[in-house]
Structures are given as C-alpha cells and as structure tokens.
Design an enzyme around this catalytic site. Structure first.
Site, PDB file in Angstrom:
ATOM      1  N   GLY A 459      -4.873  -3.783   5.658  1.00  0.00           N
ATOM      2  CA  GLY A 459      -5.304  -2.525   5.975  1.00  0.00           C
ATOM      3  C   GLY A 459      -5.239  -2.481   7.152  1.00  0.00           C
ATOM      4  O   GLY A 459      -5.103  -3.231   8.450  1.00  0.00           O
ATOM      5  N   MET A 465      -6.136  -3.248  13.036  1.00  0.00           N
ATOM      6  CA  MET A 465      -5.551  -3.912  11.957  1.00  0.00           C
ATOM      7  C   MET A 465      -6.527  -4.933  11.316  1.00  0.00           C
ATOM      8  O   MET A 465      -7.406  -5.469  11.844  1.00  0.00           O
ATOM      9  CB  MET A 465      -4.173  -4.995  12.268  1.00  0.00           C
ATOM     10  CG  MET A 465      -3.339  -4.004  13.186  1.00  0.00           C
ATOM     11  SD  MET A 465      -2.694  -2.460  12.375  1.00  0.00           S
ATOM     12  CE  MET A 465      -2.111  -3.439  10.746  1.00  0.00           C
ATOM     13  N   VAL A 466      -6.313  -5.119   9.928  1.00  0.00           N
ATOM     14  CA  VAL A 466      -7.159  -5.939   9.009  1.00  0.00           C
ATOM     15  C   VAL A 466      -6.477  -7.122   8.536  1.00  0.00           C
ATOM     16  O   VAL A 466      -5.624  -6.770   7.807  1.00  0.00           O
ATOM     17  CB  VAL A 466      -7.904  -5.222   8.177  1.00  0.00           C
ATOM     18  CG1 VAL A 466      -8.799  -6.293   7.256  1.00  0.00           C
ATOM     19  CG2 VAL A 466      -8.896  -4.109   8.605  1.00  0.00           C
ATOM     20  N   ASP A 576     -18.171   8.260   7.065  1.00  0.00           N
ATOM     21  CA  ASP A 576     -16.881   8.109   6.402  1.00  0.00           C
ATOM     22  C   ASP A 576     -16.858   7.637   5.031  1.00  0.00           C
ATOM     23  O   ASP A 576     -16.056   6.662   4.939  1.00  0.00           O
ATOM     24  CB  ASP A 576     -15.931   7.251   7.580  1.00  0.00           C
ATOM     25  CG  ASP A 576     -14.707   7.333   7.485  1.00  0.00           C
ATOM     26  OD1 ASP A 576     -14.321   8.351   6.880  1.00  0.00           O
ATOM     27  OD2 ASP A 576     -13.889   6.191   7.812  1.00  0.00           O
TER      28      ASP A 576
END
Length: 771
Positions: A459, A465-466, A576
């Site tokens: 993800g 970035m993950v 969020d």
C-alpha cells in the site's frame, strides 16, 4: 483482421456490444488507400445521440481506442464533423473536428461491468463519425496507484490514485530506436522514434543491444513496454569532448493546442545496458525545468541486475507552457570517467479533466449562485448556534426520553468500561527520548523488506510506501518508508514517535519501532493480515463479510476512535477516517490505522475538541453506509444522484427504505430492528452540523445495541441516573444466562489476557457473540 487483431462489424450478430442510434448510417469509402487497414474503408455516421454498450467480463484497467480516418461519401464530408464522445458518463472528446487519420487512446478503470460510449453531434453540420473502436482489458499493473512522483516548483512529492483518472495518450516514444507498430507490441501500441523531439541532436548518441532485457519481479514487464524499447536508448554523446564534460540531453514535446494548464502522467523507461560496470551510472532527470529525480541509480532499483528494465512515473502540470520538456544529465556523484545519462522510452498521457455527462452553463451558473446563498445561510446559522450556546451553556438541558427520537445517547464520558479499562492503556511518558528503545537499525529494515522489494509493497499513503516485512524474531510488520519530498522534518518525526509510542489499544494499529538512519524516516507497525476493510467490501477476491462480522468491525473501529478522542489527556483527532484506514487482523479484528503521522492533531482545549472530533464522526458515518452498501463513498461512474454515497443513502434512510440499497450479499441476513438502529446511527453521524452529531462513545453504544438486536439479546435495562435519562447496562446480570464467574478479557496493551470478574469490569455487551 489487422495484424493479429480481429475487428467485427457493429451490426453483425457476432458483435461483442450493442449499438443504438436511430439516425445513424454506414458509409463506404469509394476510393480507399490500398495501404490503409480495412476498417478505415468504412465509417459509422451519427446524426443524433447514439451509443454503444459493451459487457465487461472482468473489472479493472481497460484501454479504449477510437480510430478516425475522414473521407467523403454520400454527401458527408467526415472532416467537417463536429461531435463529442463520453465514456461511462465522462467526456473524453469535446467539440471535435477530426481532419486527419488519428487514433485516440484512453486508459481507464472500469468497475461496474459495463462500458457505454455515447456520440453526441454538436452544432452545424450536426453529425459525428468513427471508423473503428477497440475495447480490451489491460494488465493489472499497467497503471498502479502508488509510486508516482508529483513534480512542480515546490519540489517532488508522492502522488497516489492515478487510476482514478482517465488517461489520454499524447506521446509514446521509442527513444534511440525505430518506429514500433502494433504488431510488435502485446497491447497493439505504436511507438514513434525520438529524433524529431531532440533539442540538440548532437548531444545524444544512440545505443542498442541484441540481448533481451533481464526482466525482474517488481520491475517493468513486456506489457509495460516491448523488448525493443528497452534494447535501444539515447546516451550522452561524449565523442570529441574532454573528460568530465557535463551537459544534458533534452527532448521537447509540443502539447495539443488549447490543453491549458492540465496534469500529465509522464512515464520514463530505463534499461542500463551501456555501463561497463554495474552500479557506475548516476544521473539526474528534469521535467519542465524542475528537478524530478536526483542521483538516479538504476542498479540499486534493479537489485544490481544488469540490463534490467524499469519505469518511473511522474505527474507534471503543463503550466500553460504548451510543451513538455524532458532532460537527463549527469549527477554530481558521477566520476569524471563515468559521466553519462540514458533514456530508453517516454510516454506522455494527459490526465483528462473528466466531467459528468450532464449540465450546461445555465445550470452551472445557478449552482454557483446557490452555493453562495447556501454558504451565507450556513454562516449565519452557525453564528446563531454559537450565540445560543453561549447564552445557554450554564443552563442544565432538560432530559428527554431517548427512544422517542430513535436514538440511544451514551452517558457523559461514554464508552464501555471494558473498552476504556481493559482494552486501552495510555502508557506513562517514557521520559526524555524514552522512545529510543523502539529504534530499529536500518540494516534490519533492509533484511526485513528484502531491500525494499517492490513485490512486497502492500500500500501507500501520504507519508510513503508501505512494505510487508518480517523482523529477525519472525514478527510480521508493515514498514512505512517516507518518500523524498513528502517527509516531515526530523523534530516533528521524533515528536510523532513519542506520541505514537504511548498509544496502545486493541483496536488501534500499534507502532513496533522506527528508523532514522541514512536520511531515512521509517515507521514499523504491526502487520494486519487481512488488509483494509475496503478490500472485504468490494473490488476484491475476498468472500463477503456477514452482517454480524460487519457490525463487529464497525464496533471495533468505533472503540479505537473513541479511545483516540477521549482516552488520553490530549485527545487525538484522526481526520482521515475511511475504509482503507480500517485494517483487519487474521481474526478479522478491526484496528484503526494512520492516526499518527500525517494528520495527528492534539487537542488541549475542550471547545476545539468538541468541534473537530465531530469531523471524524461524519467520516465514520460514511464508512457505516459503505459497509452496509458495499460500494465506494464516491463513484463518479454512477448516475448523478448515486455518485455521493452519503447523500444517496440518506435519501433512502429518510424514506424508511434503507433495506432497498443494502449489499445483495446481505439480503435476508439483517433483522429489521438491527438495520433500523444501524441506519439511525449512520444518519446521526452525517448530520449537517457538528453540534448535531453524536460522540464516538454514542456511536459505539448504538452499534453495540444494533448487534444486540441482531443477536436477539433482550433489551438492556434502563438505569436511572441523577444526571441523565439514558439507557445504560447494569453492572450485574446485564444479559440473562451470562456466567457469574470470571471472563477472559484483554489486558491494557491488548496483547495478553487476565481473569477479571464481571463485577469489576463490564461492557455494553457481555456475551461472546456480541464481543
């Protein structure tokens, strides 16, 4: 048949789609060119609104191409046609005159099983035409939502969600090589040579190889670009120059007239087969004069495999320049004997400013007027509410029966004792720099992520970035690596770690550690095996969740948010909340993520908290409907009244017909009284004004009530209280049949258990089914 493509007639029985157009006619070119393909020898002319509908077998990225080659026949001069084209409700071609043979290509995401193309004649002479249409699925990784770099005067930042745009191909260039026809491309694309776009031709020198590229997992594939693109390149022409001479190779691509200030996806292709020593090539990339990538080291991105192809995506605004300029040049890291820069291919795609297929200028004008009037009204009402609140804040509000308004409020400081006491613990301050115990060496991070292997990307977010990783002790983790241009300063980064290190809750994703070596800013979280909630609702291979599972996920998420808002001295506002930020572990336990780094807000003043935490409540209300209906919060491909899920679902809720729009997979599963309570909860969350929305404690209470109603648990006891007239659970015997002995519950960190008696701790629900 053309190359290896088969084109079918739109009126034949074997046509893959259906056509409707009362006033359309078919034309034949009486003098066709023998060198042109057969589908240019005929055309369909539309004298009124006409459409094609194609059934899409597999949702995802698709390529849509329109072929135009005007000729004159039966009194129709096709070069004078004026028309518009919409695809699935979005205009891709506006008021167009097509006077030459052209191909218009669009790349778009289709997720509703149907593609509808509409031709609309405009003005005089009032007709449109097309010679051929192609619609076919593209590889899943052709356009990815992560990894692109936004390039502008402010620097370089990460850009996500590219696939939400319709991409129109403007240029596709085989740098240093010849023209490639569709016959040489698995996706039937045409690649043009780059000579006509080189600013200084003598600055570049062609390079080519006969060896097939070494494709690597996580890099480019033959579908991204054919072999021939990666087997040719332009490099710096250093012939007859002194050692150490530095200059750039520059290409300039004129953009279509009238394109204005729009965004473009610029995809650059690289394959280093020119370096005599692997790892010796460093160079810079510039787009429109902005530094797009400094010290690009292709070997490090391809795991030191020579001649391994890759591509990098950039998002760039045209800034009304009328051109797109791309340059490559030497890096300061280059040694005098190894100065060079290369480019193998380039694609420029306009990110179409899609607009719903409806409306006119008058309607737009009235929308603007309505917005101004509505905004003024909202401002006045807000001021009135504030004044009334100031006058009445010392007055004790009169209690009103909860069930008379269909809402079950939670007592002050809400939330279950279980969620506040046993599921959450705000760790005491670790002291100055006490969080250093969480520090993870960069070497360990590299081992855990296999040198940040692209295949391990799970993800991306505003921070970076993950990657999925495994630490030395075999702990699975999610490694979030900050991207250049999107990172916070080191002091802020350390502050966030200090705050995150204090937070432990069963329904919040935990911080495992961090790394700040070698200019890296990396956060390591616990890994959530089942991924984001969104993937279990729509557009994924996962089996649908049951209604009970969905309720439990919502309850868990509400507990996590409730703790963020109230569980520490300084409340935390998430800001969020969405289905991608609610993750599920291997047991489908929901945990809220991304509450720490980019959008963390500490609340030290009570009035501010009361205003801002209600934005989280609103977002959670959207998630509740997303869970119920199994569709995105916003879907621009749907009809206008259905685009916004919250607005659409509220209409059905207020009509008492919410059952009409539930996920088909839930039909017959939901008990009416459970759905009623759930719908009322979501409706309250979506109240227009924050003061009218419940707290997350109220939301948690009512969701647990909805689960009780679904499970057939008897109505909770009404508990009289001097301060409130709310429905509250009793501390003993809440639900008949519950054992009087100890129950198993999580300890403060949510990772271990302890035996405690029901008289010491209780939840709104005291049954295993309701937990």
């Amino acid at each position: 048949m053309f190359d290896n493509r088969l084109f079918l007639g739109d009126s034949s029985k074997s046509s893959p789609g259906s056509f409707s157009g009362d006033r359309s006619i078919s034309l034949k070119n009486q003098n066709p060119s023998s060198s042109s393909p057969n589908f240019y020898h005929s055309a369909r002319v539309f004298r009124s609104l006409s459409s094609y509908k194609f059934n899409i077998k597999k949702n995802g990225t698709h390529m849509v191409r329109f072929h135009f080659s005007p000729f004159t026949a039966q009194g129709f001069a096709l070069a004078s046609a004026n028309f518009r084209i919409s695809v699935n409700g979005f205009w891709v071609l506006n008021d167009s005159h097509v006077r030459d043979t052209v191909v218009k290509e669009y790349i778009m995401k289709i997720d509703k099983g149907m593609l509808e193309i509409i031709f609309v004649p405009v003005g005089d002479p009032g007709f449109g035409f097309v010679n051929a249409i192609e619609v076919f699925s593209a590889p899943r990784d052709l356009i990815v939502d992560y990894g692109a770099k936004l390039v502008n005067k402010n620097g370089v930042q990460e850009y996500n969600n590219i696939s939400s745009n319709v991409l129109e191909t403007i240029y596709r260039i085989n740098v240093g090589g010849p023209k490639l026809t569709p016959f040489n491309d698995t996706l039937w694309r045409t690649w043009l040579p780059d000579e006509n776009y080189l600013v200084l031709k003598y600055a570049a020198k062609r390079a080519e190889t006969t060896h097939v590229p070494n494709y690597q997992k996580g890099g480019a594939t033959r579908e991204i670009a054919p072999d021939n693109v990666y087997m040719t390149a332009q490099q710096m022409n250093r012939d007859n120059l002194t050692v150490g001479s530095r200059f750039n190779i520059t290409w300039t691509f004129p953009l279509p007239v009238g394109s204005g200030s729009v965004s473009h996806l610029v995809r650059l292709h690289f394959c280093d087969f020119v370096s005599p020593v692997i790892g010796s090539l460093y160079f810079n990339v510039y787009i429109n004069g902005h530094s797009a990538y400094r010290d690009l080291d292709l070997s490090s991105l391809t795991f030191h495999v020579p001649a391994s192809p890759l591509y990098i995506d950039f998002v760039v605004d045209s800034d009304d320049l009328g051109v797109m300029q791309i340059s490559v040049g030497p890096s300061e890291l280059s040694t005098p004997m190894r100065i060079n820069a290369i480019l193998n291919g380039a694609e420029i795609m306009k990110m179409v400013n899609v607009q719903p297929n409806s409306g006119d200028k008058k309607k737009t004008r009235w929308v603007l007027v309505g917005s101004i009037v509505g905004g003024t009204t909202v401002l006045c009402l807000t001021m009135l509410v504030v004044l009334l609140a100031l006058r009445c804040r010392k007055k004790k509000p009169k209690p009103r029966p909860a069930e008379s308004v269909g809402w079950t409020p939670l007592r002050v400081y809400g939330g279950s004792s279980h969620s506040r006491m046993s599921e959450a613990t705000a760790h005491t301050s670790p002291g100055p720099n006490g969080y250093l115990g969480l520090k993870i060496p960069f070497a360990d991070v590299l081992v855990a992520t296999n040198n940040f292997d692209k295949s391990l990307i799970v993800g991306s977010g505003g921070f970076g970035m993950v990657f999925k990783g495994v630490l030395k002790d075999n702990t699975k983790v999610a490694v979030k690596r900050g991207m250049p241009g999107s990172r916070q300063g080191l002091p802020e980064f350390q502050t966030e770690i200090t705050v995150l290190s204090k937070i432990r809750h069963r329904h919040l994703v935990s911080l495992v550690g961090y790394c700040e070596e070698q200019s890296e800013m990396i956060l390591v979280y616990e890994y959530m095996e089942k991924g984001p909630l969104k993937s279990h609702l729509y557009g994924s291979r996962f089996p649908p969740l049951s209604w009970k599972q969905r309720l439990e996920v919502c309850i868990g998420s509400a507990r996590g948010l409730h703790y963020l808002h109230t569980g520490s001295a300084q409340g935390i506002i998430h800001r969020d909340i969405k289905s991608t930020n609610i993750l599920l572990d291997e047991n489908y336990v929901a945990k809220v993520a991304d509450f720490g780094l980019s959008d963390l807000v500490h609340v030290s003043m009570k009035p501010i908290q009361q205003l801002t935490d209600k934005s989280d409540v609103y977002s959670f209300g959207v998630v509740l409907f997303e869970v119920l209906c199994a569709r995105p919060a916003v879907d621009p491909l749907l009809t206008r009244e259905q685009v916004n899920l919250a607005e659409w679902a509220l209409q059905w809720q207020k009509k008492g017909m919410l059952d009409k729009i539930v996920d088909p997979n839930l039909v017959g599963q939901i008990k009416p009284n459970s759905l009623k309570k759930y719908g009322e909860t979501a409706e309250k969350c979506l109240a227009e004004y924050g003061v009218d929305r419940p707290t997350m404690g109220d939301v948690l209470w009512n969701l647990e009530h909805a689960l009780q109603l679904q499970e057939g648990v008897p109505q909770r006891e009404r508990r009289e209280d001097n301060n409130t007239d709310s429905l509250q659970p009793s501390t003993t015997g809440i639900v008949p049949g519950v054992p009087s002995g100890g129950i198993r519950t999580d300890a403060g960190d949510g990772n271990s258990g302890s035996e405690i008696n029901t008289s010491q701790v209780f939840s709104q629900l005291m049954t295993n089914e309701g937990r």
